[in-house]
Scaffold this motif. Structure first.
Motif, PDB file in Angstrom:
ATOM      1  N   PHE A 719       0.455  -1.447  -0.272  1.00  0.00           N
ATOM      2  CA  PHE A 719       0.077  -0.147   0.413  1.00  0.00           C
ATOM      3  C   PHE A 719       0.747   1.333   0.371  1.00  0.00           C
ATOM      4  CE2 PHE A 719      -4.119  -1.772   0.628  1.00  0.00           C
ATOM      5  CZ  PHE A 719      -3.936  -3.352   1.393  1.00  0.00           C
ATOM      6  N   HIS A 720       1.513   1.633  -0.862  1.00  0.00           N
ATOM      7  CA  HIS A 720       2.549   2.627  -1.306  1.00  0.00           C
ATOM      8  C   HIS A 720       2.084   3.407  -2.523  1.00  0.00           C
ATOM      9  CE1 HIS A 720       4.379   0.050  -4.447  1.00  0.00           C
ATOM     10  NE2 HIS A 720       4.396   1.528  -5.198  1.00  0.00           N
ATOM     11  N   THR A 721       2.397   4.587  -2.193  1.00  0.00           N
ATOM     12  CA  THR A 721       1.883   6.347  -3.025  1.00  0.00           C
ATOM     13  C   THR A 721       3.060   5.549  -4.408  1.00  0.00           C
ATOM     14  OG1 THR A 721       1.915   7.338  -1.351  1.00  0.00           O
ATOM     15  CG2 THR A 721       1.755   7.922  -3.544  1.00  0.00           C
ATOM     16  N   LYS A 722       1.491   5.588  -5.417  1.00  0.00           N
ATOM     17  CA  LYS A 722       1.892   5.774  -7.065  1.00  0.00           C
ATOM     18  C   LYS A 722       3.588   6.643  -7.593  1.00  0.00           C
ATOM     19  CE  LYS A 722      -1.941   3.131  -8.755  1.00  0.00           C
ATOM     20  NZ  LYS A 722      -2.510   3.120  -9.458  1.00  0.00           N
ATOM     21  N   GLY A 723       4.719   6.437  -8.029  1.00  0.00           N
ATOM     22  CA  GLY A 723       5.362   6.808  -8.162  1.00  0.00           C
ATOM     23  C   GLY A 723       6.447   6.695  -7.583  1.00  0.00           C
ATOM     24  N   SER A 724       6.172   6.326  -5.790  1.00  0.00           N
ATOM     25  CA  SER A 724       7.320   6.833  -5.251  1.00  0.00           C
ATOM     26  C   SER A 724       8.178   4.990  -4.589  1.00  0.00           C
ATOM     27  CB  SER A 724       6.411   7.365  -3.353  1.00  0.00           C
ATOM     28  OG  SER A 724       5.263   6.674  -3.190  1.00  0.00           O
ATOM     29  N   SER A 725       8.946   4.852  -3.417  1.00  0.00           N
ATOM     30  CA  SER A 725       9.263   3.508  -3.092  1.00  0.00           C
ATOM     31  C   SER A 725       9.312   2.924  -2.407  1.00  0.00           C
ATOM     32  CB  SER A 725      10.919   3.548  -3.954  1.00  0.00           C
ATOM     33  OG  SER A 725      11.277   3.863  -4.614  1.00  0.00           O
ATOM     34  N   PRO A 726       8.633   1.811  -1.918  1.00  0.00           N
ATOM     35  CA  PRO A 726       8.440   1.737  -0.611  1.00  0.00           C
ATOM     36  C   PRO A 726       9.229   2.747   0.830  1.00  0.00           C
ATOM     37  CG  PRO A 726       7.211  -0.005  -1.750  1.00  0.00           C
ATOM     38  CD  PRO A 726       7.840   0.911  -2.357  1.00  0.00           C
TER      39      PRO A 726
END
Length: 821
Positions: A719-726
C-alpha cells in the motif's frame, strides 16, 4: 481418598455439565467399536476439543466470579428457592464470626439471626418475596452474641422464563457508623458541659449589637435571669453607659473597659476577644471571653489613691494591699527596694525562697540567679519609664506541677507627676488557663471530628425560631455566606422537593409527640447537583416536659451512596459483558469451523478449475479470438484469487488449532531471515526495509510471530503511493511489562475512522483493481497477537503513511508467562 466438596455455584454447574458431555463422548466411542471409522473418530475428537475449550472458558469465568464475590467489602450470600445457603463470602464470615462451613447448606433460621429478631427478619423476607421492598435495616448477631445493626439488600435471579431460581444479597454492618455518631455526641456534650460550668464569661455578638450566645457565667455577671433575656437587649443601649463606647472599644481593641449591669450598676471586665470574618474579610461576629475584674480594678484604683494621698500611712496602705484575696501585691522604689507588700506576697517569698522580706530590702536579694534577675529587671525598668505591663507567666514547681500567674506592673506617680516607684500585682490564673485550654481542645476536637466524619451538628430553638449550625454543617449545605435570619429558609430551599414532605412530617412528629427521628434525604448544592445526607434529630424539653427545641446531627453520605451505585453498575456491566462474551465465543467457534470446512472442501474444485483453464488456453489458444482469450484470463485470475482466499482462510482457522509453541526468540535473527525470504518481493517493489533497534530475546511462537511480521511488512510495501518507492522501518523497545514493536511505512495512510475496522475479517478499504488481497492478513495478525495475550493497533492519517504497533507481555526468568496461558 479425600472427597472433593461439590461446587454449588452456577458456573460450577455448567462445568459439571461440560464434563458429563466429555465423558458421554468417550463412552460412545467405547460402546460402538464397530463404528470407529476415521470420519467418526475425527468428528468426536473435534467435539471433544470444543467441549474442552468451553470447559476451560467456564473455569476462567468461575474464577472471575469467585474473585468478585469474595473481594467485595460487604457480606454477600446466595440462597436457592428453599432458602439453602449456597455461597458465602469472607466478608460475611468476618462480620458474623461464623465460618463458611457453619453456614453453607443451612436453611433459615441462619446462625446470625437473633431469636428475638426472627419475627422482624421474617417480615422482611415476606416483603421481599412479595416484592414490596428489597432493602431492610435489621439487627443480626455475631458468634460472640454481640448484636449489630445492618442494611440487607436483596436481589432475585431469574431463569429465561422469568421464574425466580435464586436470590443473592449483601449485608452492610452499620455498627461503626453508629459508634461515630456516639463519639460526636459525646464530644458535643463535653463542650456543652464545659461551656455551662466555666467561671469565665463566654460571649458571641454581631456587629449590629445583638447577643448570639452567652454562657451562664456571663448572664449572672450582667444580672440577667436567662440567656434568652440577655439576647433581647441591644448591646450599645442596654450594656454601655454611653452608646458610643462600644464602637470605640472595638476600634481601639481595648482589653479593659466597663459594662452596665441590668440594675444599672458598673462592672469592669477584661476582654480576650477576636473578630470572626467571612471569606470576603467582613466581620460577622465578635466573640471571646470576659472576666469580671471589678474587684481588681477597685483594688488598683484604691491602691493608686492611697499611694498618692496616704503613702505616709503605711498601716492603711497595708490593709488596702491585703484586701484582694488570691492576689500578691508589692511596691518598689526606683532603687528596686520594697516600699510595701501584701501579707500573701510575704508568705509566698518565705515559702518559695526561704527569705523573710521587709521594707527597704532590695528585691535583688531574693533573686540571686543573674539570668532570673535580668528578666525581672527589664520589666521593672520599663515600668519605671512609664509603661504599664500585663502578661501571663508560667512557673514550674520542682517538676511536680505548673502554675500560671498574671503579672501587672503599674508606675507610682508623685503629686508633681514624677515616677517614684511601681506596684506589681500577681494573680494566680492557673484555673482560668486550664479552663481555656480544655475549652480550646474540646472545640478543636469537635471541629476535627465533624470535619473528618463529614458530620455537622445543629440546634433549633422553637421559642424564637433561631437556628445554630456548626461550621461543618455550613460546608455540607454550601451555605457559608448566608445570614443567620435566613438560615432556616435557605435550609428548606436546599432540601430535595420529593424528600421535603417526609422530612417535614418527621419534624412535625418530633415537635408534637417528642419522637426522635433518623432519615436519609437529598439536598441541592449550589450547582443544583444532589447530595445524600443522613439526619438524626432529638427533642429538647423544658422543666414542664414541653418540647422547646430540636438538636441533631447531619452526616454527608454522598460518597457512600456513589460507591453503592458504582458497585451496582459494575455488577450489571459485568453481567452484560459476560453474556456478550458467551455470544462472541459461540460465534467465533462457528466461524472457525466454517472457515476450515469451507476452505478445505473448496481447494480441490478450485485447483481443478485452475488446471482446466490452463489446459483450455494452451490447446485452444489459436482457435480463440482476443476477447475470448481475455475471458479465459479473467477465469484464471478469479481462480487464483479464490485460491488465495482459501489459503488465507485456512491460515486464519489454523492460528488456534495449531496450538501455541512458545520459545525464546532472537528477534534480529528472525527479522534478518524473514527479509532474506522476502528479498524477491523487496526488489520487485523497489523497497527499502530497515531494522532499527529491537529487543534481543523475546518469548513467543516463532512461526506465528514470523507470520505477523511478514504480513505487516508485505502490507507496508503493497500500500504505497504510486510513483514513490516504499520505505519500511522496523523497531522495538522493552518496557517494564511489555515488548512493543513498531512497523512504520511511507504509504497511502489510513483514515482514523477505519483504524479498528481493518482488523475485521474480509475488511478491505481499497478495491481489488487498486490493490490485491483478501482482507484476512490483518485479522490473522490480530488473532495471533491476542493468542499471545498481547494487543495490536495502528496510528495513521491519509497520505501520511502508517505505523502498526503490537505489544507482547514480558515473561519471568523461568519462562512462565505473565499473560500467556
Amino acid at each position: 481418598m479425600e472427597k472433593k466438596s461439590k461446587d454449588h455455584s452456577f458456573t460450577g454447574q455448567l462445568l459439571d455439565k461440560a464434563g458429563a458431555l466429555i465423558r458421554k463422548g468417550m463412552s460412545k466411542m467405547d460402546d460402538h467399536p464397530e463404528e470407529k471409522n476415521l470420519a467418526d473418530v475425527a468428528e468426536l475428537q473435534k467435539q471433544l476439543k470444543d467441549l474442552e475449550a468451553r470447559h476451560e472458558q467456564l473455569q476462567k469465568e468461575k474464577a472471575l466470579q469467585d474473585q468478585i464475590i469474595y473481594n467485595i467489602s460487604d457480606g454477600f450470600f446466595i440462597i436457592d428457592q428453599e432458602g439453602k445457603m449456597l455461597v458465602v463470602n469472607d466478608a460475611l464470615c468476618v462480620m458474623t464470626g461464623f465460618s463458611r462451613e457453619e453456614m453453607i447448606n443451612l436453611k433459615p433460621p441462619y446462625p446470625y439471626w437473633p431469636e428475638e429478631e426472627l419475627e422482624n427478619i421474617g417480615e422482611a423476607f415476606r416483603q421481599k418475596f412479595n416484592k414490596e421492598a428489597s432493602s431492610f435495616k435489621l439487627i443480626f448477631k455475631r458468634k460472640n452474641e454481640e448484636r449489630f445493626s445492618a442494611i440487607l439488600e436483596t436481589n432475585d435471579i431469574e431463569d429465561a422464563d422469568g421464574k425466580i431460581t435464586h436470590c443473592f444479597a449483601t449485608i452492610r454492618d452499620l455498627s461503626k457508623l453508629e459508634k461515630a455518631f456516639q463519639k460526636v455526641e459525646e464530644s458535643r456534650q463535653k463542650y456543652e458541659d464545659l461551656y455551662e460550668r466555666t467561671s469565665d464569661c463566654i460571649y458571641k455578638t454581631t456587629p449590629d449589637g445583638k447577643v448570639v450566645r452567652a454562657n451562664p457565667a456571663l448572664v449572672k455577671m450582667l444580672g440577667f435571669e436567662s440567656e434568652e433575656e440577655l439576647k433581647k437587649v441591644t448591646i450599645t443601649k442596654d450594656l454601655y453607659f454611653d452608646p458610643n463606647e462600644r464602637q470605640k472599644i472595638l476600634d481601639e481593641k481595648l482589653e479593659t473597659y466597663r459594662l452596665k449591669r441590668k440594675d444599672g450598676s458598673e462592672v469592669w471586665v477584661e476582654d480576650q476577644g477576636y473578630f470572626t470574618k467571612d471569606e470576603n474579610g467582613k466581620v460577622i461576629f465578635h466573640e471571646g471571653i470576659l472576666r469580671d475584674i471589678t474587684d481588681r480594678k477597685r483594688a488598683e484604683d484604691e491602691l493608686r489613691k492611697s499611694e498618692l494621698a496616704l503613702r505616709a500611712k503605711n498601716d492603711l496602705l497595708q490593709s488596702i494591699l491585703d484586701s484582694p484575696k488570691d492576689i500578691f501585691i508589692f511596691s518598689l522604689d526606683t532603687d528596686y527596694c520594697y516600699k510595701a507588700f501584701s501579707t500573701s506576697h510575704q508568705l509566698s517569698v518565705k515559702k518559695n525562697k526561704g527569705v523573710d522580706i521587709e521594707i527597704g530590702m532590695s528585691i535583688m536579694e531574693i533573686n540571686p540567679d543573674p539570668s532570673n534577675w535580668e528578666k525581672v529587671k527589664v520589666n521593672i525598668d520599663r515600668t519605671l519609664q512609664g509603661e504599664q505591663l500585663v502578661f501571663i507567666e508560667k512557673y514550674s514547681h520542682n517538676n511536680r506541677f505548673e502554675s500560671y500567674w498574671e503579672n501587672r506592673y503599674s508606675p507610682i506617680y508623685a503629686e508633681d507627676g514624677s515616677i517614684t516607684g511601681l506596684t506589681v500585682f500577681m494573680m494566680d490564673v492557673s484555673a482560668r488557663m486550664l479552663d481555656q485550654q480544655k475549652l480550646s481542645k474540646s472545640e478543636k476536637a469537635l471541629k476535627e471530628a465533624q470535619k473528618l466524619s463529614k458530620t455537622g451538628s445543629w440546634e433549633m430553638d422553637l421559642r424564637d425560631g433561631s437556628l445554630e449550625w456548626s461550621e461543618e454543617l455550613y460546608r455540607i449545605f454550601e451555605l457559608e455566606n448566608i445570614e443567620k435570619e435566613q438560615l432556616y429558609q435557605a435550609f428548606q430551599n436546599r432540601v430535595y422537593k420529593e424528600d421535603a414532605p417526609l422530612l417535614n412530617e418527621k419534624i412535625k412528629n418530633l415537635i408534637e409527640k417528642g419522637e426522635s427521628y433518623v432519615i436519609e434525604h437529598r439536598i441541592y448544592t449550589k450547582g443544583d447537583d444532589l447530595k445524600h445526607v443522613l439526619c438524626k434529630g432529638e427533642p429538647l424539653f423544658n422543666e414542664q416536659e414541653e418540647v422547646i427545641g430540636i438538636r441533631g446531627v447531619t452526616l454527608d453520605i454522598t460518597e457512600k451512596k456513589a460507591q453503592e451505585k458504582l458497585i451496582e453498575q459494575n455488577l450489571e456491566t459485568l453481567n452484560q459483558q459476560n453474556n456478550e462474551l458467551h455470544r462472541l465465543i459461540e460465534s467465533n467457534v462457528k466461524l472457525e469451523n466454517f472457515a476450515y470446512i469451507a476452505s478445505h472442501d473448496l481447494r480441490s474444485p478450485v485447483r481443478t478449475m485452475n488446471s482446466f483453464t490452463g489446459l483450455l488456453k494452451s490447446r485452444a489458444g489459436n482457435k480463440l479470438d482476443e476477447e475470448e482469450m481475455k475471458f479465459l484470463d479473467f477465469i484464471a485470475k478469479g481462480a487464483r484469487d479464490i485460491q488465495g482466499l482459501i489459503d488465507d482462510m485456512l491460515a486464519y482457522s489454523k492460528v488456534k488449532s495449531k496450538g501455541f509453541n512458545a520459545t525464546g526468540l532472537n528477534v534480529k535473527d528472525l527479522l534478518q531471515n524473514l527479509l532474506a525470504t522476502l528479498s524477491a518481493d523487496i526488489r520487485e517493489n523497489n523497497a527499502r526495509v530497515s531494522i532499527l533497534e529491537v529487543p534481543d530475546v523475546i518469548w513467543g511462537d516463532r512461526i506465528k510471530l514470523w507470520q505477523v511480521f511478514q504480513n505487516l511488512i508485505l502490507n507496508a510495501m503493497k500500500f504505497h503511493t504510486k510513483g514513490s518507492s516504499p520505505v519500511v522501518t522496523i523497531s522495538g523497545e522493552t518496557t517494564e511489562q511489555e515488548w512493543i514493536f513498531e512497523i512504520r511505512d511511507n504509504g497511502i495512510g489510513i483514515d482514523p475512522e477505519f483504524h479498528e475496522k481493518i482488523f475485521v475479517l474480509f475488511r478491505q478499504l481499497n478495491t481489488k483493481d487498486e490493490f490485491d488481497g483478501t482482507g484476512l492478513g490483518l485479522a490473522i495478525c490480530k488473532k495471533i497477537i491476542e493468542q499471545h495475550k498481547g494487543r495490536i493497533w495502528v496510528e495513521s492519517e491519509p497520505d501520511q503513511g502508517a505505523t502498526f504497533f503490537f505489544a507482547l507481555p514480558r515473561v519471568s526468568d523461568n519462562h512462565e508467562t505473565l499473560g500467556i496461558g
